[in-house]
Design a protein around this motif. Structure first.
Motif, PDB file in Angstrom:
ATOM      1  N   THR A 131       0.806  -1.226   0.000  1.00  0.00           N
ATOM      2  CA  THR A 131       0.000   0.000   0.000  1.00  0.00           C
ATOM      3  C   THR A 131       0.837   1.274   0.000  1.00  0.00           C
ATOM      4  O   THR A 131       0.279   2.371  -0.044  1.00  0.00           O
ATOM      5  CB  THR A 131      -0.932   0.031   1.229  1.00  0.00           C
ATOM      6  N   ARG A 134       0.291   3.612  -3.027  1.00  0.00           N
ATOM      7  CA  ARG A 134      -1.045   4.207  -2.957  1.00  0.00           C
ATOM      8  C   ARG A 134      -1.082   5.312  -1.926  1.00  0.00           C
ATOM      9  O   ARG A 134      -1.584   6.411  -2.178  1.00  0.00           O
ATOM     10  CB  ARG A 134      -2.080   3.140  -2.604  1.00  0.00           C
ATOM     11  N   ASP A 135      -0.532   5.021  -0.741  1.00  0.00           N
ATOM     12  CA  ASP A 135      -0.573   5.999   0.335  1.00  0.00           C
ATOM     13  C   ASP A 135       0.231   7.248  -0.007  1.00  0.00           C
ATOM     14  O   ASP A 135      -0.156   8.362   0.349  1.00  0.00           O
ATOM     15  CB  ASP A 135      -0.050   5.372   1.630  1.00  0.00           C
ATOM     16  N   TYR A 191       1.876   4.742  -8.996  1.00  0.00           N
ATOM     17  CA  TYR A 191       0.931   3.915  -8.236  1.00  0.00           C
ATOM     18  C   TYR A 191      -0.011   3.171  -9.173  1.00  0.00           C
ATOM     19  O   TYR A 191      -0.215   1.957  -9.032  1.00  0.00           O
ATOM     20  CB  TYR A 191       0.139   4.789  -7.272  1.00  0.00           C
ATOM     21  N   ARG A 195      -0.569  -0.985  -9.298  1.00  0.00           N
ATOM     22  CA  ARG A 195      -1.647  -1.422  -8.408  1.00  0.00           C
ATOM     23  C   ARG A 195      -2.373  -2.633  -9.005  1.00  0.00           C
ATOM     24  O   ARG A 195      -2.325  -2.883 -10.228  1.00  0.00           O
ATOM     25  CB  ARG A 195      -2.652  -0.277  -8.210  1.00  0.00           C
ATOM     26  N   TYR A 211      -7.000  -2.625  -0.117  1.00  0.00           N
ATOM     27  CA  TYR A 211      -6.108  -3.784  -0.234  1.00  0.00           C
ATOM     28  C   TYR A 211      -6.452  -4.878   0.761  1.00  0.00           C
ATOM     29  O   TYR A 211      -5.836  -5.944   0.747  1.00  0.00           O
ATOM     30  CB  TYR A 211      -4.651  -3.346  -0.013  1.00  0.00           C
ATOM     31  N   SER A 212      -7.409  -4.624   1.652  1.00  0.00           N
ATOM     32  CA  SER A 212      -7.778  -5.651   2.621  1.00  0.00           C
ATOM     33  C   SER A 212      -8.516  -6.785   1.915  1.00  0.00           C
ATOM     34  O   SER A 212      -9.031  -6.617   0.797  1.00  0.00           O
ATOM     35  CB  SER A 212      -8.677  -5.052   3.709  1.00  0.00           C
ATOM     36  N   ILE A 220     -11.766   2.717  -2.470  1.00  0.00           N
ATOM     37  CA  ILE A 220     -11.456   2.940  -1.071  1.00  0.00           C
ATOM     38  C   ILE A 220     -12.510   3.863  -0.459  1.00  0.00           C
ATOM     39  O   ILE A 220     -12.931   4.844  -1.073  1.00  0.00           O
ATOM     40  CB  ILE A 220     -10.036   3.531  -0.897  1.00  0.00           C
ATOM     41  N   SER A 228      -5.791   5.191   6.433  1.00  0.00           N
ATOM     42  CA  SER A 228      -4.480   5.228   5.777  1.00  0.00           C
ATOM     43  C   SER A 228      -3.671   6.443   6.212  1.00  0.00           C
ATOM     44  O   SER A 228      -2.467   6.339   6.478  1.00  0.00           O
ATOM     45  CB  SER A 228      -4.653   5.227   4.250  1.00  0.00           C
TER      46      SER A 228
END
Length: 303
Positions: A131, A134-135, A191, A195, A211-212, A220, A228
């Protein structure tokens, strides 16, 4: 209980609410109805003005912010407004319930300095997890470009125009184009290129995904974005009470004005309709840098 969710869209956001706005109203009305049930109240028979103020007292004791309380009371008031329009009840018990408005002062504007933002970026870059990219992209769009949580949530791949270097932003009330700096665009592109494949929903192909295991590949959520950002700040040792997603937006406004002294540029970047809102950033920067009271210091020029 009437099916308020079926009628609610007619009476909010000019009859054309976004899915996100609708979800928010539904959630807050459900919270109010749950409070009614917990207190053995029938929402349509037992709630009068006294009970409405009781709900306000409950929210205040739960230590919600003034802004959150205003939103929750607005949702409850809207629930009864719909019921009145459907001729289910004759009055709105929340008509006279007016919670304290959020009081903003220069001291309320918490932000990260440019040096702190560099430290946070370094912390993200040092992470070795799926992640991280992404973050970092979310962090850049919020702290450098001034995007809100809901705007990150709503962003779709089709809204990004790489050839023109701009993004169609689905903001509060209207859409508009933003023009991110090249660093933000490069990080965003990196990203997207690495991804997992997003799951397209009714809003389009989401740019930022979960991503969970439960939400893998899905858009998201706003809570996911908040989680995040909190994780980013905790990892960087910058998390303090009150520091959250909006602190990054404040960082954009404050740092941009400090570097340019161009209030109009800050207003355009943050997409404020009221210049008075933007002027807060100028006021805090000017007070911090000018220190006018130094001219009356009784120890001035003393070594």
């Amino acid at each position: 209980m009437f099916d308020y969710q079926n009628f609610l869209p007619r009476y909010i956001a000019g009859g054309n609410p976004s899915n996100d706005t609708l979800t928010h109203y539904n959630a807050e009305i459900d919270n109010f109805l749950n409070w009614c049930n917990a207190n053995s109240y029938d929402a349509l028979k037992d709630i009068e003005e006294a009970e409405a103020f009781q709900y306000l007292d409950y929210l205040s004791k739960e230590d919600y912010s003034a802004a959150s309380i205003n939103l929750k009371i607005c949702a409850a008031r809207t629930f009864y407004f719909v019921a009145i329009r459907l001729k289910i009840i004759s009055f709105n018990p929340f008509d006279n319930v007016k919670p304290k408005k959020p009081a903003y002062d220069d001291g309320d504007i918490d932000y990260f300095t440019m040096e702190e933002l560099k430290e946070i970026c370094t912390s993200i870059l040092n992470r070795d997890d799926p992640t991280a990219k992404r973050d970092l992209a979310i962090f850049m769009l919020m702290s450098v470009e001034g995007l809100r949580t809901v705007e990150i949530h709503r962003l779709n791949d089709k809204d990004i125009f790489w050839d023109k270097g701009n993004i169609l932003d689905h903001g509060k009330g209207k859409d508009s184009y933003i023009y991110p700096c090249q660093d933000s665009l490069d990080i965003l592109k990196s990203y997207i290129e690495t991804r997992p494949e997003p799951i397209t929903d009714e809003q389009g192909k989401p740019t930022f995904i979960g991503y969970s295991q439960k939400f893998f590949g899905q858009r998201i959520s706003r809570n996911g974005i908040r989680w995040s950002i909190n994780h980013i700040l905790l990892t960087a040792g910058k998390k303090e009470k009150g520091r959250s997603c909006h602190t990054l937006r404040h960082s954009c406004g404050t740092n941009l004005y400090e570097e340019t002294k161009d209030l109009r540029l800050v207003q355009e970047t943050l997409r404020h309709t009221d210049p008075q809102t933007t002027s807060r950033y100028a006021h805090i920067v000017n007070r911090k840098t000018e220190r006018k009271t130094a001219i009356i210091s009784p120890v001035k020029d003393k070594k």
